[in-house]
Write an enzyme that holds these catalytic residues in place. Structure first.
Site, mmCIF file in Angstrom:
data_model
loop_
_atom_site.group_PDB
_atom_site.id
_atom_site.type_symbol
_atom_site.label_atom_id
_atom_site.label_comp_id
_atom_site.label_asym_id
_atom_site.label_seq_id
_atom_site.Cartn_x
_atom_site.Cartn_y
_atom_site.Cartn_z
ATOM 1 N N SER A 97 -3.432 -8.529 -13.533
ATOM 2 C CA SER A 97 -2.175 -8.159 -12.896
ATOM 3 C C SER A 97 -2.157 -8.631 -11.439
ATOM 4 C CB SER A 97 -1.968 -6.640 -13.007
ATOM 5 O OG SER A 97 -0.649 -6.286 -12.666
ATOM 6 N N MET A 98 -1.961 -7.746 -10.468
ATOM 7 C CA MET A 98 -1.999 -8.163 -9.072
ATOM 8 C C MET A 98 -3.369 -8.734 -8.709
ATOM 9 S SD MET A 98 -3.175 -7.093 -5.839
ATOM 10 C CE MET A 98 -3.252 -5.324 -5.758
ATOM 11 N N ASP A 198 4.238 -6.938 -22.911
ATOM 12 C CA ASP A 198 3.756 -6.383 -21.646
ATOM 13 C C ASP A 198 4.927 -5.657 -20.998
ATOM 14 O OD1 ASP A 198 3.012 -5.985 -18.944
ATOM 15 O OD2 ASP A 198 1.705 -7.743 -18.953
ATOM 16 N N HIS A 228 -0.180 -4.365 -21.231
ATOM 17 C CA HIS A 228 -0.499 -4.922 -19.916
ATOM 18 C C HIS A 228 -1.979 -4.789 -19.530
ATOM 19 C CE1 HIS A 228 0.066 -6.301 -15.866
ATOM 20 N NE2 HIS A 228 -0.412 -5.182 -15.368
#
Length: 267
Positions: A97-98, A198, A228
């Site tokens: 993710s980030m 997601d 996710h």
């Protein structure tokens, strides 16, 4: 503030003293190293050095995250890279993710120091309408509902905040702009995992990464049985096994010389 139990950073080095491959694992926004720990344990069991830092503002309380920005998170991952580079021949960065956004930025800024990267549902954009107004309301609306626990596998919980600090989210969008503008600068081998279903990061982000990075060595792996937080989901064993094969292939090519490299787009 005390760190939540389970949110602590982790590290491991091969007991035999070998220092061939090291991997930094970066968690996502509002998350903790807990989401990356099992991946790190798998790598360590394969004789790979690992570092799983806790990003600033994470793993304590959401107000702490609200006081941090993307350069703070980036600097922490960068320090972990520097630590491994002092000891290991090949250093890789893995991000979810980030954490994937930070990983892409490291590949852009530290091209000579990062042997390759693995990304799990990385974020570089969003289609959410509220993201467009966030910069204008961040001082009035300190938080929005969190995005944790998008996991298909029953009985699994991600250790993360239940709130997303608006200021931190705005800072992430600023990082997105930098990363997207420089995707062509990502020239190292890339292992891209993406979940078609997601509910946090739209598949568009992975599509952009796949199409715009500058590498000629990209392996694209769909995660058809995960949402996710795929490192805690049904496809985690696939992620773990593919990543070990990836770092070993890339390390072998780097240490054997250019003639041993076998770049290409992989399905």
């Amino acid at each position: 503030m005390p760190v939540m139990p389970g949110a602590e950073p982790f590290a491991a080095d091969p007991g035999d003293g070998s220092r061939e491959i090291g991997v930094v694992l970066s968690h996502g926004l509002t998350g903790t190293p807990q989401s990356m720990r099992a991946w790190g344990e798998h790598l360590a069991a394969e004789g790979i050095g690992v570092r799983g830092p806790r990003l600033p503002g994470h793993g304590t309380r959401w107000q702490d995250l609200s006081r941090t920005r993307w350069p703070d998170w980036y600097a922490t991952v960068e320090r972990a890279v520097d630590e491994l580079r002092a000891e290991y021949r090949s250093v890789f960065v893995f991000g979810q993710s980030m954490g994937g956004t930070l990983t892409l930025r490291l590949a852009q800024e530290r091209a000579d120091d990062v042997a390759g990267i693995a990304l799990v549902n990385p974020s570089v954009t969003t289609l959410r309408r509220d993201a467009a107004i966030a910069p204008y309301i961040q001082w009035l609306v300190p938080w929005v509902p969190g995005v944790a626990n998008d996991i298909k596998k029953p009985g699994v919980t991600e250790l993360a905040y239940d709130r997303m600090p608006t200021r931190a989210a705005v800072s992430l969008t600023q990082l997105w702009k930098l990363v997207r503008a420089d995707l062509e600068r990502v020239r190292c081998p890339v292992l891209l995992f993406h979940s078609p279903t997601d509910h946090v990061v739209e598949p568009l982000s992975s599509d952009i990464v796949r199409l715009e990075v500058g590498t000629d060595d990209l392996t694209d792996v769909p995660l058809t049985d995960s949402h996710h937080v795929a490192t805690l989901d049904n496809d985690a064993p696939l992620i773990f096994d593919e990543s070990v094969a990836f770092v070993r292939r890339v390390h072998a090519a780097r240490t054997a010389g250019p003639a041993a490299s076998t770049p290409g787009i992989h399905a």
